[in-house]
Motif scaffolding. Structure first.
Motif, PDB file in Angstrom:
ATOM      1  N   GLU A 115       0.881  -1.378   0.006  1.00 53.57           N
ATOM      2  CA  GLU A 115      -0.179   0.193   0.136  1.00 53.57           C
ATOM      3  C   GLU A 115       0.753   1.297  -0.225  1.00 53.57           C
ATOM      4  N   ILE A 116       2.049   1.382   0.763  1.00 47.29           N
ATOM      5  CA  ILE A 116       2.933   2.315   0.943  1.00 47.29           C
ATOM      6  C   ILE A 116       3.444   2.509  -0.468  1.00 47.29           C
ATOM      7  N   MET A 117       3.809   1.571  -1.154  1.00 47.02           N
ATOM      8  CA  MET A 117       4.661   1.579  -2.240  1.00 47.02           C
ATOM      9  C   MET A 117       3.796   1.666  -3.856  1.00 47.02           C
ATOM     10  N   LYS A 118       2.551   1.736  -3.660  1.00 46.21           N
ATOM     11  CA  LYS A 118       1.767   2.117  -4.791  1.00 46.21           C
ATOM     12  C   LYS A 118       1.906   3.128  -5.627  1.00 46.21           C
ATOM     13  N   ASN A 119       2.326   4.038  -4.923  1.00 45.94           N
ATOM     14  CA  ASN A 119       2.446   5.497  -5.676  1.00 45.94           C
ATOM     15  C   ASN A 119       3.993   6.023  -5.937  1.00 45.94           C
ATOM     16  N   VAL A 120       4.699   5.147  -5.618  1.00 43.37           N
ATOM     17  CA  VAL A 120       6.288   5.271  -5.858  1.00 43.37           C
ATOM     18  C   VAL A 120       6.670   4.738  -7.045  1.00 43.37           C
ATOM     19  N   ASP A 121       6.571   5.329  -8.326  1.00 40.61           N
ATOM     20  CA  ASP A 121       6.806   4.616  -9.668  1.00 40.61           C
ATOM     21  C   ASP A 121       8.187   4.348  -9.739  1.00 40.61           C
ATOM     22  N   GLU A 122       9.159   4.902  -9.125  1.00 37.73           N
ATOM     23  CA  GLU A 122      10.601   4.478  -9.209  1.00 37.73           C
ATOM     24  C   GLU A 122      10.856   3.001  -8.904  1.00 37.73           C
ATOM     25  N   TYR A 123      10.211   2.386  -8.142  1.00 43.02           N
ATOM     26  CA  TYR A 123      10.550   0.906  -7.709  1.00 43.02           C
ATOM     27  C   TYR A 123       9.537   0.042  -8.612  1.00 43.02           C
ATOM     28  N   SER A 124      10.421  -1.184  -8.997  1.00 41.94           N
ATOM     29  CA  SER A 124       9.781  -2.391  -9.397  1.00 41.94           C
ATOM     30  C   SER A 124       9.642  -3.383  -8.286  1.00 41.94           C
ATOM     31  N   CYS A 125       8.605  -4.255  -8.624  1.00 36.64           N
ATOM     32  CA  CYS A 125       8.555  -5.235  -7.577  1.00 36.64           C
ATOM     33  C   CYS A 125       8.620  -6.641  -8.147  1.00 36.64           C
ATOM     34  N   GLN A 126       9.327  -7.594  -7.440  1.00 36.77           N
ATOM     35  CA  GLN A 126       9.607  -8.939  -7.706  1.00 36.77           C
ATOM     36  C   GLN A 126       9.441  -9.905  -6.543  1.00 36.77           C
ATOM     37  N   LEU A 127       9.041 -11.008  -6.698  1.00 39.10           N
ATOM     38  CA  LEU A 127       9.013 -11.896  -5.545  1.00 39.10           C
ATOM     39  C   LEU A 127       9.972 -13.158  -5.625  1.00 39.10           C
ATOM     40  N   GLU A 128      10.587 -13.790  -4.655  1.00 35.98           N
ATOM     41  CA  GLU A 128      11.250 -14.829  -4.985  1.00 35.98           C
ATOM     42  C   GLU A 128      10.928 -15.990  -3.807  1.00 35.98           C
ATOM     43  N   GLU A 129      10.817 -17.172  -4.170  1.00 34.51           N
ATOM     44  CA  GLU A 129      10.702 -18.231  -2.980  1.00 34.51           C
ATOM     45  C   GLU A 129      11.540 -19.446  -3.312  1.00 34.51           C
ATOM     46  N   SER A 190      14.983   0.192  -7.287  1.00 31.72           N
ATOM     47  CA  SER A 190      15.100   1.234  -8.048  1.00 31.72           C
ATOM     48  C   SER A 190      16.356   1.094  -8.854  1.00 31.72           C
ATOM     49  N   GLU A 191      16.686   2.320  -9.330  1.00 33.21           N
ATOM     50  CA  GLU A 191      18.208   2.276 -10.032  1.00 33.21           C
ATOM     51  C   GLU A 191      19.409   2.681  -8.929  1.00 33.21           C
ATOM     52  N   VAL A 192      18.800   3.193  -7.771  1.00 32.90           N
ATOM     53  CA  VAL A 192      19.840   3.702  -6.757  1.00 32.90           C
ATOM     54  C   VAL A 192      19.684   2.591  -5.506  1.00 32.90           C
ATOM     55  N   ASP A 193      18.772   1.876  -5.303  1.00 28.33           N
ATOM     56  CA  ASP A 193      18.750   1.144  -4.122  1.00 28.33           C
ATOM     57  C   ASP A 193      17.581  -0.137  -4.152  1.00 28.33           C
ATOM     58  N   GLU A 194      17.507  -1.063  -3.166  1.00 30.58           N
ATOM     59  CA  GLU A 194      16.747  -1.900  -2.918  1.00 30.58           C
ATOM     60  C   GLU A 194      16.127  -2.207  -1.746  1.00 30.58           C
ATOM     61  N   ILE A 195      14.849  -2.451  -1.565  1.00 27.58           N
ATOM     62  CA  ILE A 195      14.144  -2.593  -0.295  1.00 27.58           C
ATOM     63  C   ILE A 195      13.785  -4.100  -0.367  1.00 27.58           C
ATOM     64  N   GLU A 196      13.976  -5.027   0.843  1.00 26.61           N
ATOM     65  CA  GLU A 196      13.640  -6.222   0.642  1.00 26.61           C
ATOM     66  C   GLU A 196      12.939  -6.524   2.012  1.00 26.61           C
ATOM     67  N   LEU A 197      12.052  -7.447   1.937  1.00 28.53           N
ATOM     68  CA  LEU A 197      11.083  -7.774   2.941  1.00 28.53           C
ATOM     69  C   LEU A 197      11.476  -9.289   2.724  1.00 28.53           C
ATOM     70  N   LYS A 198      11.646  -9.992   3.937  1.00 28.68           N
ATOM     71  CA  LYS A 198      11.915 -11.557   3.529  1.00 28.68           C
ATOM     72  C   LYS A 198      11.760 -12.069   4.914  1.00 28.68           C
ATOM     73  N   HIS A 199      11.176 -13.435   4.798  1.00 28.79           N
ATOM     74  CA  HIS A 199      10.850 -14.480   5.725  1.00 28.79           C
ATOM     75  C   HIS A 199      11.530 -15.858   5.674  1.00 28.79           C
ATOM     76  N   THR A 200      12.462 -16.236   6.582  1.00 27.92           N
ATOM     77  CA  THR A 200      13.110 -17.335   6.330  1.00 27.92           C
ATOM     78  C   THR A 200      12.799 -18.451   7.420  1.00 27.92           C
ATOM     79  N   ALA A 201      12.265 -19.720   7.030  1.00 26.81           N
ATOM     80  CA  ALA A 201      11.829 -20.580   8.017  1.00 26.81           C
ATOM     81  C   ALA A 201      13.284 -21.687   8.153  1.00 26.81           C
ATOM     82  N   PHE A 202      13.382 -21.709   9.738  1.00 29.28           N
ATOM     83  CA  PHE A 202      14.862 -22.503  10.058  1.00 29.28           C
ATOM     84  C   PHE A 202      14.209 -24.133   9.956  1.00 29.28           C
TER      85      PHE A 202
END
Length: 233
Positions: A115-129, A190-202
């Motif tokens: 919801e926060i990122m929806k209006n920030v066009d500088e960032y693309s989004c990608q998922l990984e599992e 973005s072109e200048v940085d990356e924000i990562e949200l991550k969950h790791t199960a042990f």
């Protein structure tokens, strides 16, 4: 409670151990389709099987008015039919793509960030599992839930797809390696940085404990529920 374990692989065995430690009785350990006889008057069934078996397993339990906690992924095209069945048979059904407390908190955080990122066009989004090599479906049910949380809160996306994000389709990279229990990441780049949200199960213990907690919660309830209901999220 009297619990029937439907599907008795690695997860079933961990659930068996945790449920007994919490004072419950395991009245069935099934690798075959449930019946009125082999369910042994269970109070609730916990279903962790295979995508091709899940629907028939759930149907058999609900027809016998036994509430079902289901953690099997890869069969969700029939989920609406199962939810109607739960109501028709005056029983209860709870599906979770992941029963871990941490993952369900991650789901809530993911929606807020989307919801926060929806209006920030500088960032693309990608998922990984990333999951162990024995996992049958790709992407994981957890990754699909994460993607759906983003799509619901960010109008840039209207669907998810396997592999790279393109246009309005949110991409999910599915990696299978070694014995990884489950790692899920959301990247905003973005072109200048990356924000990562991550969950790791042990390990798988968090998934198993959550399934047992859900079973305790659903006893004597009627209708269709999610882990949000269990955890009050």
């Amino acid at each position: 409670m009297r619990i029937a374990l439907v599907g008795y692989g690695k997860m079933g065995k961990i659930i068996d151990e945790i449920a007994q430690k919490r004072g419950h009785e395991i009245v069935a350990r099934l690798k075959e389709t449930p019946t009125a006889e082999n369910l042994n008057n269970a109070d609730v069934a916990i279903e962790f099987s295979l995508p091709e078996a899940a629907y028939d397993n759930i149907k058999a339990c609900l027809e016998n008015k036994i509430p079902v906690i289901c953690g099997t992924t890869g069969w969700l095209e029939k989920k609406e039919e199962v939810e109607k069945m739960a109501v028709d048979h005056n029983s209860a059904f709870l599906y979770g793509s992941n029963f871990s407390l941490g993952v369900n908190l991650f789901f809530a955080l993911n929606e807020k960030v989307a919801e926060i990122m929806k209006n920030v066009d500088e960032y693309s989004c990608q998922l990984e599992e990333i999951h162990h090599i024995h996992k049958k479906d790709a992407p994981s049910g957890t990754a699909i839930s994460i993607a759906e949380g983003i799509i619901k809160n960010n109008p840039k996306f209207n669907a998810w797809k396997l592999e790279e994000t393109k246009g309005n389709e949110l991409g999910i990279f599915a990696i299978r390696e070694d014995e990884v229990p489950g790692t899920h990441s959301v990247y905003y780049k973005s072109e200048v940085d990356e924000i990562e949200l991550k969950h790791t199960a042990f390990n798988r213990n968090g998934f198993a404990l959550g399934a047992v907690v859900a079973a305790e919660w659903i006893k004597d309830k009627k209708g269709n529920f999610t882990m949000k209901d269990v955890l009050g999220l």
